[in-house]
Scaffold this motif. Structure first.
Motif, PDB file in Angstrom:
ATOM      1  N   PRO A 199       0.841  -1.199   0.000  1.00  0.00           N
ATOM      2  CA  PRO A 199       0.000   0.000   0.000  1.00  0.00           C
ATOM      3  C   PRO A 199       0.878   1.252   0.000  1.00  0.00           C
ATOM      4  O   PRO A 199       1.993   1.251   0.518  1.00  0.00           O
ATOM      5  CB  PRO A 199      -0.780  -0.099   1.313  1.00  0.00           C
ATOM      6  N   VAL A 200       0.360   2.301  -0.594  1.00  0.00           N
ATOM      7  CA  VAL A 200       1.078   3.574  -0.656  1.00  0.00           C
ATOM      8  C   VAL A 200       0.075   4.699  -0.410  1.00  0.00           C
ATOM      9  O   VAL A 200      -1.121   4.544  -0.689  1.00  0.00           O
ATOM     10  CB  VAL A 200       1.808   3.725  -2.011  1.00  0.00           C
ATOM     11  N   ASP A 201       0.547   5.808   0.119  1.00  0.00           N
ATOM     12  CA  ASP A 201      -0.293   6.971   0.401  1.00  0.00           C
ATOM     13  C   ASP A 201      -0.893   7.505  -0.899  1.00  0.00           C
ATOM     14  O   ASP A 201      -0.158   7.903  -1.810  1.00  0.00           O
ATOM     15  CB  ASP A 201       0.541   8.049   1.088  1.00  0.00           C
TER      16      ASP A 201
ATOM     17  N   SER B 143       0.264  10.975  -2.120  1.00  0.00           N
ATOM     18  CA  SER B 143       1.682  11.272  -2.375  1.00  0.00           C
ATOM     19  C   SER B 143       1.834  11.860  -3.781  1.00  0.00           C
ATOM     20  O   SER B 143       1.060  11.537  -4.692  1.00  0.00           O
ATOM     21  CB  SER B 143       2.539  10.017  -2.234  1.00  0.00           C
ATOM     22  N   PRO B 144       2.823  12.720  -3.974  1.00  0.00           N
ATOM     23  CA  PRO B 144       3.030  13.322  -5.298  1.00  0.00           C
ATOM     24  C   PRO B 144       3.226  12.279  -6.402  1.00  0.00           C
ATOM     25  O   PRO B 144       2.737  12.462  -7.526  1.00  0.00           O
ATOM     26  CB  PRO B 144       4.293  14.169  -5.120  1.00  0.00           C
ATOM     27  N   GLU B 145       3.904  11.173  -6.098  1.00  0.00           N
ATOM     28  CA  GLU B 145       4.135  10.139  -7.104  1.00  0.00           C
ATOM     29  C   GLU B 145       2.828   9.469  -7.526  1.00  0.00           C
ATOM     30  O   GLU B 145       2.607   9.227  -8.716  1.00  0.00           O
ATOM     31  CB  GLU B 145       5.112   9.080  -6.564  1.00  0.00           C
ATOM     32  N   VAL B 146       1.971   9.183  -6.559  1.00  0.00           N
ATOM     33  CA  VAL B 146       0.684   8.558  -6.880  1.00  0.00           C
ATOM     34  C   VAL B 146      -0.194   9.532  -7.660  1.00  0.00           C
ATOM     35  O   VAL B 146      -0.822   9.156  -8.653  1.00  0.00           O
ATOM     36  CB  VAL B 146      -0.033   8.065  -5.601  1.00  0.00           C
TER      37      VAL B 146
ATOM     38  N   LEU C  44      -9.424   5.416  -4.735  1.00  0.00           N
ATOM     39  CA  LEU C  44     -10.028   4.455  -3.811  1.00  0.00           C
ATOM     40  C   LEU C  44      -8.981   3.540  -3.190  1.00  0.00           C
ATOM     41  O   LEU C  44      -9.128   3.113  -2.047  1.00  0.00           O
ATOM     42  CB  LEU C  44     -11.081   3.617  -4.541  1.00  0.00           C
ATOM     43  N   ASN C  45      -7.935   3.238  -3.969  1.00  0.00           N
ATOM     44  CA  ASN C  45      -6.902   2.336  -3.488  1.00  0.00           C
ATOM     45  C   ASN C  45      -5.635   2.579  -4.288  1.00  0.00           C
ATOM     46  O   ASN C  45      -5.702   2.765  -5.501  1.00  0.00           O
ATOM     47  CB  ASN C  45      -7.378   0.887  -3.669  1.00  0.00           C
ATOM     48  N   ALA C  46      -4.502   2.575  -3.608  1.00  0.00           N
ATOM     49  CA  ALA C  46      -3.218   2.765  -4.288  1.00  0.00           C
ATOM     50  C   ALA C  46      -2.184   1.817  -3.700  1.00  0.00           C
ATOM     51  O   ALA C  46      -2.046   1.719  -2.487  1.00  0.00           O
ATOM     52  CB  ALA C  46      -2.755   4.210  -4.145  1.00  0.00           C
ATOM     53  N   LYS C  47      -1.495   1.134  -4.584  1.00  0.00           N
ATOM     54  CA  LYS C  47      -0.401   0.236  -4.193  1.00  0.00           C
ATOM     55  C   LYS C  47       0.760   0.471  -5.148  1.00  0.00           C
ATOM     56  O   LYS C  47       0.566   0.946  -6.266  1.00  0.00           O
ATOM     57  CB  LYS C  47      -0.838  -1.227  -4.258  1.00  0.00           C
TER      58      LYS C  47
ATOM     59  N   TYR D 168       2.530   1.257 -10.364  1.00  0.00           N
ATOM     60  CA  TYR D 168       1.452   1.674  -9.473  1.00  0.00           C
ATOM     61  C   TYR D 168       0.179   0.928  -9.856  1.00  0.00           C
ATOM     62  O   TYR D 168      -0.186   0.860 -11.028  1.00  0.00           O
ATOM     63  CB  TYR D 168       1.219   3.188  -9.574  1.00  0.00           C
ATOM     64  N   HIS D 169      -0.484   0.362  -8.845  1.00  0.00           N
ATOM     65  CA  HIS D 169      -1.766  -0.322  -9.004  1.00  0.00           C
ATOM     66  C   HIS D 169      -2.805   0.596  -8.364  1.00  0.00           C
ATOM     67  O   HIS D 169      -2.786   0.787  -7.146  1.00  0.00           O
ATOM     68  CB  HIS D 169      -1.761  -1.680  -8.286  1.00  0.00           C
TER      69      HIS D 169
END
Length: 139
Positions: A32-34, A37-40, A67-70, A79-80
């Motif tokens: 999981p990732v925030d 975040s700027p990258e997401v 809704l969801n970031a990985k 990135y998923h």
């Protein structure tokens, strides 16, 4: 004695391979990732741009919510994302549109909400992010 040395060596190797901070995510693993975040957000921007280029819709869509970031460490970062998109009041044919200034479409007949799954591959040394998967459904 040899087994003990072998176990200590394996434990030391594992300790060396773990990233600083104690994270247990190994290269190739998905974590999981925030979502803010700027990258997401950069990956979401690439995904929405890709969706709008490929859709046959009259109006542009923009993100309502992540809704969801990985993320997955590959050759670069994969990135998923699961993103909620909404139809805006900006026509795709209008020149020089700033998508952020577009409002969500007020007409229920024209406004569509979609849930999209995207995979975005970021390899900065190779150029722009690539969308490798797009799967959307109207909700």
């Amino acid at each position: 004695m040899a087994v003990r040395v072998l176990l200590l060596g394996a434990a030391a190797a594992l300790f060396i391979l773990l990233p600083a901070g104690g994270s247990s995510v190994m290269p190739g693993g998905i974590a999981p990732v925030d979502a803010t975040s700027p990258e997401v957000l950069q990956a979401v921007h690439a995904a929405v741009e890709h969706f709008n280029r490929r859709s046959n819709e009259t109006f542009l869509s923009k993100m309502r919510r992540v809704l969801n970031a990985k993320e997955q460490v590959v050759t670069g970062m994969l990135y998923h994302l699961r993103v909620k998109l909404g139809t805006t009041n900006c026509r795709k044919t209008a020149p020089n549109i700033d998508l952020e200034s577009c409002q969500f479409h007020p007409s229920p007949a024209l406004a569509k909400t979609r849930i999209c799954k995207f995979q975005i591959w970021d390899r900065p040394w190779m150029g722009p992010m690539q969308v490798t998967l797009q799967n959307c459904r109207i909700v």
